[in-house]
Design a protein around this motif. Structure first.
Motif, PDB file in Angstrom:
ATOM      1  N   PHE A  29       0.877  -1.114  -0.003  1.00  0.00           N
ATOM      2  CA  PHE A  29      -0.119  -0.077  -0.217  1.00  0.00           C
ATOM      3  C   PHE A  29       0.396   1.149   0.471  1.00  0.00           C
ATOM      4  CE2 PHE A  29       0.004  -1.204   4.423  1.00  0.00           C
ATOM      5  CZ  PHE A  29      -0.349  -0.511   4.681  1.00  0.00           C
ATOM      6  N   ALA A  30       0.431   2.270  -1.049  1.00  0.00           N
ATOM      7  CA  ALA A  30       0.941   3.663  -0.240  1.00  0.00           C
ATOM      8  C   ALA A  30       0.238   4.501   0.435  1.00  0.00           C
ATOM      9  CB  ALA A  30       0.642   4.246  -1.710  1.00  0.00           C
ATOM     10  N   TYR A  31       1.524   5.292   1.572  1.00  0.00           N
ATOM     11  CA  TYR A  31      -0.115   6.026   2.229  1.00  0.00           C
ATOM     12  C   TYR A  31       1.477   7.082   2.206  1.00  0.00           C
ATOM     13  CZ  TYR A  31      -0.277   7.783   6.971  1.00  0.00           C
ATOM     14  OH  TYR A  31      -0.038   8.457   8.001  1.00  0.00           O
ATOM     15  N   GLY A  32       0.460   8.758   2.472  1.00  0.00           N
ATOM     16  CA  GLY A  32       0.847   9.087   2.389  1.00  0.00           C
ATOM     17  C   GLY A  32       0.050  10.636   2.152  1.00  0.00           C
ATOM     18  N   VAL A  33       0.788  12.034   2.313  1.00  0.00           N
ATOM     19  CA  VAL A  33      -0.592  13.220   2.425  1.00  0.00           C
ATOM     20  C   VAL A  33      -0.981  12.766   0.953  1.00  0.00           C
ATOM     21  CG1 VAL A  33       0.729  13.949   4.445  1.00  0.00           C
ATOM     22  CG2 VAL A  33       1.955  14.891   1.729  1.00  0.00           C
ATOM     23  N   THR A  34      -1.824  14.324   1.066  1.00  0.00           N
ATOM     24  CA  THR A  34      -2.375  14.382  -0.294  1.00  0.00           C
ATOM     25  C   THR A  34      -1.212  15.072  -0.939  1.00  0.00           C
ATOM     26  OG1 THR A  34      -4.343  15.254  -1.378  1.00  0.00           O
ATOM     27  CG2 THR A  34      -3.948  16.448   0.882  1.00  0.00           C
ATOM     28  N   SER A  35      -1.715  14.316  -2.287  1.00  0.00           N
ATOM     29  CA  SER A  35      -0.774  14.935  -3.235  1.00  0.00           C
ATOM     30  C   SER A  35       0.934  14.272  -3.378  1.00  0.00           C
ATOM     31  CB  SER A  35      -0.209  16.481  -3.651  1.00  0.00           C
ATOM     32  OG  SER A  35      -0.160  17.494  -4.810  1.00  0.00           O
ATOM     33  N   SER A  36       1.060  13.685  -2.762  1.00  0.00           N
ATOM     34  CA  SER A  36       2.256  12.704  -2.693  1.00  0.00           C
ATOM     35  C   SER A  36       2.901  12.260  -3.625  1.00  0.00           C
ATOM     36  CB  SER A  36       2.792  13.143  -0.972  1.00  0.00           C
ATOM     37  OG  SER A  36       1.398  11.002  -0.717  1.00  0.00           O
ATOM     38  N   GLY A  37       1.997  11.635  -4.441  1.00  0.00           N
ATOM     39  CA  GLY A  37       2.193  10.378  -4.862  1.00  0.00           C
ATOM     40  C   GLY A  37       2.000   9.265  -4.889  1.00  0.00           C
ATOM     41  N   SER A  55      -1.883  -7.678  10.663  1.00  0.00           N
ATOM     42  CA  SER A  55      -1.656  -8.668  11.926  1.00  0.00           C
ATOM     43  C   SER A  55      -1.040 -10.161  11.333  1.00  0.00           C
ATOM     44  CB  SER A  55      -2.509  -9.035  12.402  1.00  0.00           C
ATOM     45  OG  SER A  55      -3.760 -10.380  11.010  1.00  0.00           O
ATOM     46  N   GLY A  56      -0.306  -9.677   9.939  1.00  0.00           N
ATOM     47  CA  GLY A  56       1.144 -10.337   9.840  1.00  0.00           C
ATOM     48  C   GLY A  56       1.325 -11.444   9.258  1.00  0.00           C
ATOM     49  N   GLN A  57      -0.241 -11.561   8.285  1.00  0.00           N
ATOM     50  CA  GLN A  57      -0.055 -13.042   7.219  1.00  0.00           C
ATOM     51  C   GLN A  57       0.204 -12.926   6.178  1.00  0.00           C
ATOM     52  OE1 GLN A  57      -4.040 -14.410   9.335  1.00  0.00           O
ATOM     53  NE2 GLN A  57      -2.843 -13.953  11.010  1.00  0.00           N
ATOM     54  N   GLY A  58       1.053 -12.503   6.060  1.00  0.00           N
ATOM     55  CA  GLY A  58       1.902 -12.152   4.198  1.00  0.00           C
ATOM     56  C   GLY A  58       2.729 -11.610   4.660  1.00  0.00           C
ATOM     57  N   ARG A  59       3.218 -11.640   3.130  1.00  0.00           N
ATOM     58  CA  ARG A  59       4.218  -9.681   3.007  1.00  0.00           C
ATOM     59  C   ARG A  59       3.726  -9.246   2.550  1.00  0.00           C
ATOM     60  NH1 ARG A  59       8.160 -13.418  -0.841  1.00  0.00           N
ATOM     61  NH2 ARG A  59       9.485 -15.145   0.817  1.00  0.00           N
ATOM     62  N   VAL A  60       4.501  -7.526   3.586  1.00  0.00           N
ATOM     63  CA  VAL A  60       3.505  -6.199   3.676  1.00  0.00           C
ATOM     64  C   VAL A  60       4.138  -5.706   2.436  1.00  0.00           C
ATOM     65  CG1 VAL A  60       2.581  -4.633   4.710  1.00  0.00           C
ATOM     66  CG2 VAL A  60       2.060  -7.369   4.991  1.00  0.00           C
ATOM     67  N   SER A  61       4.412  -4.887   2.330  1.00  0.00           N
ATOM     68  CA  SER A  61       5.800  -3.796   1.525  1.00  0.00           C
ATOM     69  C   SER A  61       4.244  -2.234   1.593  1.00  0.00           C
ATOM     70  CB  SER A  61       5.645  -3.838   0.093  1.00  0.00           C
ATOM     71  OG  SER A  61       6.853  -2.520  -0.522  1.00  0.00           O
ATOM     72  N   LEU A  62       4.902  -1.146   2.081  1.00  0.00           N
ATOM     73  CA  LEU A  62       3.978   0.078   2.814  1.00  0.00           C
ATOM     74  C   LEU A  62       5.102   0.598   1.700  1.00  0.00           C
ATOM     75  CD1 LEU A  62       2.862   2.139   3.970  1.00  0.00           C
ATOM     76  CD2 LEU A  62       4.309   1.957   6.185  1.00  0.00           C
ATOM     77  N   ILE A  63       4.530   1.295   0.581  1.00  0.00           N
ATOM     78  CA  ILE A  63       5.710   2.473   0.531  1.00  0.00           C
ATOM     79  C   ILE A  63       5.328   4.083   0.831  1.00  0.00           C
ATOM     80  CG2 ILE A  63       5.726   3.803  -2.048  1.00  0.00           C
ATOM     81  CD1 ILE A  63       5.080   0.759  -2.871  1.00  0.00           C
ATOM     82  N   CYS A  64       5.595   4.481   1.398  1.00  0.00           N
ATOM     83  CA  CYS A  64       5.302   5.879   1.756  1.00  0.00           C
ATOM     84  C   CYS A  64       5.495   7.642   0.942  1.00  0.00           C
ATOM     85  CB  CYS A  64       5.866   6.553   3.274  1.00  0.00           C
ATOM     86  SG  CYS A  64       5.057   5.288   4.693  1.00  0.00           S
ATOM     87  N   THR A  65       4.270   8.225  -0.431  1.00  0.00           N
ATOM     88  CA  THR A  65       4.980   8.943  -1.030  1.00  0.00           C
ATOM     89  C   THR A  65       5.112   9.755   0.202  1.00  0.00           C
ATOM     90  OG1 THR A  65       2.555   9.062  -1.284  1.00  0.00           O
ATOM     91  CG2 THR A  65       3.823   7.837  -3.045  1.00  0.00           C
ATOM     92  N   VAL A  66       6.572  11.001  -0.110  1.00  0.00           N
ATOM     93  CA  VAL A  66       6.411  11.956   0.333  1.00  0.00           C
ATOM     94  C   VAL A  66       7.135  13.024  -0.378  1.00  0.00           C
ATOM     95  CG1 VAL A  66       7.408  11.122   2.862  1.00  0.00           C
ATOM     96  CG2 VAL A  66       8.602  12.235   0.788  1.00  0.00           C
ATOM     97  N   THR A  67       6.401  14.412  -0.425  1.00  0.00           N
ATOM     98  CA  THR A  67       7.006  15.342  -1.117  1.00  0.00           C
ATOM     99  C   THR A  67       8.024  16.414  -0.018  1.00  0.00           C
ATOM    100  OG1 THR A  67       6.295  18.117  -1.107  1.00  0.00           O
ATOM    101  CG2 THR A  67       5.008  16.254  -0.316  1.00  0.00           C
ATOM    102  N   PRO A  68       9.163  16.504  -0.447  1.00  0.00           N
ATOM    103  CA  PRO A  68      10.570  17.327  -0.256  1.00  0.00           C
ATOM    104  C   PRO A  68       9.714  18.853  -0.147  1.00  0.00           C
ATOM    105  CG  PRO A  68      10.480  17.250  -3.000  1.00  0.00           C
ATOM    106  CD  PRO A  68       9.308  16.928  -2.295  1.00  0.00           C
ATOM    107  N   SER A  69       8.385  19.522  -0.018  1.00  0.00           N
ATOM    108  CA  SER A  69       8.306  20.902  -0.195  1.00  0.00           C
ATOM    109  C   SER A  69       8.403  21.179   1.414  1.00  0.00           C
ATOM    110  CB  SER A  69       7.099  20.740  -0.560  1.00  0.00           C
ATOM    111  OG  SER A  69       5.997  20.922  -0.121  1.00  0.00           O
ATOM    112  N   SER A  70       8.805  22.351   1.354  1.00  0.00           N
ATOM    113  CA  SER A  70       8.735  23.146   2.599  1.00  0.00           C
ATOM    114  C   SER A  70       7.001  22.874   3.516  1.00  0.00           C
ATOM    115  CB  SER A  70       9.661  24.764   3.066  1.00  0.00           C
ATOM    116  OG  SER A  70       8.986  24.901   1.652  1.00  0.00           O
ATOM    117  N   SER A  71       6.835  23.627   2.103  1.00  0.00           N
ATOM    118  CA  SER A  71       5.048  23.695   3.459  1.00  0.00           C
ATOM    119  C   SER A  71       4.718  22.862   3.751  1.00  0.00           C
ATOM    120  CB  SER A  71       3.974  24.482   2.176  1.00  0.00           C
ATOM    121  OG  SER A  71       3.825  23.815   0.662  1.00  0.00           O
ATOM    122  N   ASN A  72       5.148  21.710   3.837  1.00  0.00           N
ATOM    123  CA  ASN A  72       4.851  20.294   3.391  1.00  0.00           C
ATOM    124  C   ASN A  72       5.319  19.736   4.907  1.00  0.00           C
ATOM    125  OD1 ASN A  72       1.763  19.597   2.560  1.00  0.00           O
ATOM    126  ND2 ASN A  72       3.420  19.899   0.829  1.00  0.00           N
TER     127      ASN A  72
END
Ligand SMILES: Nc1ncnc2c1ncn2[C@@H]1O[C@H](COP(=O)(O)OP(=O)(O)OP(=O)(O)O)[C@@H](O)[C@H]1O
Length: 973
Positions: free
Chosen positions: A141-149, A349-366
């Motif tokens: 799953f992809a996690y991140g603030v709005t507009s982070s990609g 709860s750990g059944q299976g593989r999990v990949s967390l893709i955290c999307t971030v923006t480099p901008s100072s306002s965020n």
């Protein structure tokens, strides 16, 4: 796993650090949130990643969630606004704060703004997909603030396909590389919008319920589609995306307003004869595009704000769940607090593989939001997971069901074929009587003809069904048996998309949409989203923006123009000439030279799976025939061949008849008649031969037509188009038929249930009728008895007698019961009477005692008074005597006090003794008085208690008497 990042593989040689103790940790609260020296942090985390990888090799061992961070570049708007870089990727595994270089976080991998999604896929997702193909559940799953990609990462566009299309493509590639196994893939696609689960593949499936069974949570009534090719799966996603809730906020013009979960369910079993009794691998791959958390800075109103609060709440719950999971002490994990965490329960709860893709923006306002995402990612790293294969030895698995059906259908077909061949034995029928023979022949011919027709139909139906089912089960088209799971191949080839598959991906990137817009459009227009109109505006948005993405290039006119979001077909848009040739295709996608090779991709029908990546040599592709068409040709030729066989049998039969007739003609006097017969038989033979020739011609035509098919491919676009359409339609039909069959099964089950219920109802009715009959016969018997009719039926009499007897028996039992309860009551009554007498005695005794005591108290009081008066008089006389005596000085007084008591006593013996006696007597009296008063109190209490008891008893006695009276009345009656 085929491809692993080189850096990781290198690191594998380093000593492994347990994933349970991530050494790269940060103290969340401190302003100096860092922590380890960056290099240390990186390396230890690297080792952690390596440990994860090694763990992944062994099924069932503990791994940790793969956590990666992806930076997006500053958007044109951010650049225009002069925003600065607040966070940056420091090397491959660290994120560092620009403002405080000491703040650094380490992850499995950090991707800079220039990293391609393909690279992200290879590192963060590929192992999850290959695990899923081997039966290990997987979630990305992809996690991140709005507009982070997030959507850019998960869905992507034609220029840069996201994790979902890459995963789908890879899944089919893995099937291709695994000739030893058969696969069945199903997909479902849902969104969680404002805490409501909607089916994106079925517009009617709204507000679905989440249920639980032994295997975990699932969505009730969600539509699952069997998929046969990457293009098919991508077309479903594209169709689903059309229904997803998208709206604009002041950070993102096309912001996802819902979380989506695309699930690929994979069943696989060994191919061919080995599959019987073998366990089926069953796994689910969840690809999740979360909606972005919204900061308070988002200028939202009305519907947007409501959506935002739902999104934030569910993401907050996700954060809490992850925090609790990694806490170690937490006893309750609040999965049920949101639909998202409920659905992700088994993954988290750990059944299976999990990949967390955290999307971030480099901008100072965020900066602050990015920091929160980084902390979330860091916490998630500590979740432990168990990657084990799910094996089910269950005949109910869909793939097993299909395999069994195919097997039994093939057997049926074989039997049918044999039956048809046996028809040829009719030629043995012979007889001397020609007329009889002729008659027999004619009858036999008619019968044979109709039987043949029936059997042809049955055979055709069986073949069709086998084809259909076989097509649902995916197998590698490679003939060489190089089991993928036994020996892992070297580096995986690149994922590449065919024209047809790309058509289902969004054409434009979202940033392009944004860039195309005037900057003002980025800020919500006045009143935008303030009222219920938001929905319609959404739709409009979707139409203007998303529709462009998902606009599938149709080939109706040969040329299709992709319009811009404002409907303008101007220079800002790309004119797309639908390619039917490699040249045309390269015109379409000048940036992607690799596309130019995938010429033949579109010529393959959606309804069949054949890997036609451009990595495959074009020569090999050109030799392949459209599977659907090829199957049909083979079947057709097969049928023709069968018909030829039957006709040849008939010709042989007629020839033998002809031979016999000619023999007979030589000896018989009725030559003319026989010759007529012979002519008829000869005609028959000629006719049959003609039929055979025409069938053979048809066969030859079919074969040559099938050989020419490939030549025609690409040369005759209209034919291709028709073929493709036909195949698509037939595929759709097949899928629908498969669905129908399932529904029919369910219907059948319901019908049988219904029948069972009906049976129960009818048996109950019968019982009722029987009971009513008995009753009515009894009544009539009684009636007859009353009338004392001489014509009384013996049965009715017996029945009545039996009924009476049973009645009497019942009554007797009742009487027994009543008398028993009566005697019990009498005993109880007796007891109560005794108790009441005893209580009465006690009460009177207590009364007497009380009286005596009160008399004694009065007496004592009198004594007391007397004594007190005596004491007072004695004291008075003593005082008088003292006052009459000569006065003494103080010293005399003292001296006198110092005189011994005996002397005193000697001086006034009677006075002292009497005083002491009186005081002692007084004390004694007082003591006795208190004792007596105590006794009086006790007696009074006792009396009150006894009186109470007595009253209760009287009440009881009265009750008993009353009930006795009733019983007597009853028994009397
Ligand atoms: N790695 C990247 N490279 C180039 N552009 C990117 C990248 N990531 C995101 N973008 C662009 O940034 C914009 C916002 O991205 P996207 O819509 O994927 O964000 P999101 O996190 O899904 O937002 P939301 O939560 O609001 O749906 C898009 O225009 C997208 O094309």
């Amino acid at each position: 796993m085929a491809t692993r990042p080189k850096s990781r593989q290198k690191k594998r040689s380093s000593p492994l650090v347990s994933s349970k103790s991530p050494s790269s940790s940060t103290t969340d609260s401190s302003s100096r949130k860092v922590l380890e020296a960056s290099m240390d942090g990186q390396s230890s985390n690297f080792e952690e990643a390596a440990s994860f990888e090694a763990a992944g090799e062994e099924a069932g061992t503990t791994e940790s969630v793969t956590v990666t961070v992806r930076f997006r570049p500053l958007s044109p708007r951010e650049i225009r606004q002069g925003e600065e870089i607040a966070w940056y990727a420091d090397g491959d595994t660290a994120v560092r704060s620009e403002y405080n270089p000491l703040v650094v976080y380490a992850y499995d991998r950090v991707f800079g703004p220039t990293t391609t999604t393909r690279h992200v896929y290879d590192i963060a997702a590929q192992h999850v997909i290959s695990g899923a193909m081997e039966g290990i559940n997987g979630t990305i799953f992809a996690y991140g603030v709005t507009s982070s990609g997030k959507t850019h990462t998960m869905h992507g566009d034609q220029r840069s396909p996201g994790i979902i299309p890459l995963a789908v493509k890879d899944a089919f590639s893995i099937i291709q590389e695994t000739p030893s196994r058969e696969f069945l893939l199903r997909v479902s696609y849902l969104e969680i919008y404002n805490e409501v689960v909607n089916d994106l593949l079925n517009p009617a499936g709204q507000n679905l319920r989440i249920r639980e069974d032994l295997q975990g949570t699932f969505v009730e009534g969600i539509k699952e589609e069997v998929v046969l090719s990457p293009a098919h799966a991508l077309s479903l996603i594209a169709a689903g995306e059309e229904h997803r809730h998208v709206g604009s906020n002041n950070f993102n013009l096309l912001s996802s307003r819902s979380h989506t979960i695309f699930t690929l369910t994979i069943e696989s079993s060994p191919c061919g004869e080995y599959c019987e009794g073998e366990a089926v691998n069953l796994s689910q791959l969840n690809l999740i595009d979360l909606a972005g958390s919204e900061s308070s800075r988002a200028e939202t109103t009305g519907v947007r704000r409501k959506e935002g609060s739902y999104i934030n709440k569910s993401l907050l719950t996700l954060g809490t769940v992850i925090a609790k999971l990694t806490d170690g002490k937490a006893t309750h994990i609040p999965y049920r607090d949101s639909k998202l965490t409920r659905l992700l329960q088994s993954s988290l709860s750990g059944q299976g593989r999990v990949s967390l893709i955290c999307t971030v923006t480099p901008s100072s306002s965020n900066s602050e939001e990015t920091h929160n995402t980084l902390k979330f990612a860091h916490r998630a790293k500590r979740i432990e997971i168990q990657a084990s294969q799910n094996k089910i030895i269950d005949e109910k698995s869909l793939i097993k069901k299909y395999q069994n059906e195919i097997r039994s259908l093939k057997e049926e077909l074989e039997l049918l074929k044999r039956g048809m061949v046996n028809v040829g034995s009719l030629k043995d029928i012979g007889g001397d009587d020609i007329v009889l023979l002729k008659q027999k022949l004619e009858d036999g011919h008619v019968k044979l003809q109709s039987r043949l027709e029936q059997e042809e139909e049955a055979k055709a139906a069986l073949l069709e069904r086998i084809q259909r089912l076989t097509k649902l089960i995916l197998v590698s088209s490679k003939t060489t048996q190089s089991p993928r799971f036994a020996q892992r191949p070297g580096p995986r080839r690149r994922h590449s998309f065919g024209e047809e598959e790309l058509a289902y991906l969004p054409y434009k990137r979202r940033d392009m949409v944004l860039e195309d817009q005037n900057c003002d459009i980025l800020v919500p227009m006045e009143g935008y989203g303030e009222n219920g109109d938001d929905g319609s505006k959404d739709k409009k948005n979707r139409k203007n923006g998303l529709l462009n993405w998902f606009k599938i290039r149709r080939r109706e006119s040969g040329v299709t123009t992709l319009t811009s979001s404002d409907g303008d077909k101007s220079s800002g848009t790309k004119s797309l000439t639908t390619p039917s040739t490699p040249q045309a295709e390269s015109v379409n996608f000048p940036t992607e030279s690799r596309l130019s090779n995938s010429v033949t991709a579109e010529s393959f029908p959606a309804g069949s799976f054949h890997e036609h990546d451009r990595e495959l040599p074009t020569d090999s592709l050109s030799l392949q025939e459209t599977p659907m068409a090829s199957m049909k040709t083979i079947d057709h030729v097969d049928l023709l061949r069968e018909q030829v066989k039957i006709l040849s049998g008939e010709v042989a039969l007629h020839s033998s008849v002809l031979k016999r007739l000619s023999d007979e003609a030589a000896n018989s006097p009725k030559k003319e008649q026989i010759q007529i017969e012979m002519r008829k038989v000869k005609d028959e033979i000629r006719m049959k031969n003609q039929q055979i020739t025409s069938l053979e011609k048809q066969m030859a035509d079919s074969i040559s037509a099938s050989q020419c098919t490939l030549d025609k491919l690409g040369l005759s676009p209209s034919y291709d188009e028709l073929l493709e359409q036909l195949n698509e339609k037939s595929f759709e039909l097949e899928v629908k038929t498969a669905d129908n069959r399932i529904i029919q099964d369910q219907l059948q089950q319901k019908i049988s249930e219904c029948e069972e219920l009906r049976d129960t109802v009818s048996s109950l009715k019968q019982q009722l009728v029987l009971a009513l009959d008995t009753k009515s016969s009894y009544i009539s018997a009684q009636h007859m008895n009353k009338e004392n009719s001489p014509s009384r039926d013996i049965t009715a009499e017996l029945l009545q007698q039996a009924y009476m007897e049973s009645e009497i028996e019942e009554l007797k039992q009742k009487v027994d019961k009543l008398s028993e309860s009566k005697s019990q009551l009498e005993v109880r009554n007796q007891k109560l009477a005794e108790e009441s007498a005893y209580a009465k005695g006690l009460a009177s005794a207590a009364g007497v005692e009380l009286k005596a005591l009160s008399e004694e108290v009065t007496k004592l009081m009198k004594d007391n008074e007397r004594l007190a008066a005596e004491l007072a008089s004695t004291r008075n006389s003593h005082q008088r005597r003292v006052s009459n005596a000569p006065k003494v000085t103080r010293r005399d007084g003292q001296n006198r006090r110092q005189e011994p008591a005996s002397a005193k006593r000697e001086a006034t013996p009677s006075y002292y003794e009497r005083e002491l006696m009186l005081e002692a007597a007084l004390k004694d009296k007082e003591q006795r008085e208190t004792e007596l008063q105590k006794k009086v109190e006790e007696s009074k209490q006792k009396e009150a208690f006894l009186e109470n008891e007595l009253a209760n008893m009287w009440v009881l006695v009265a009750k008993l008497k009353k009930s006795n009276g009733n019983e007597h009345d009853n028994s009397d009656s």
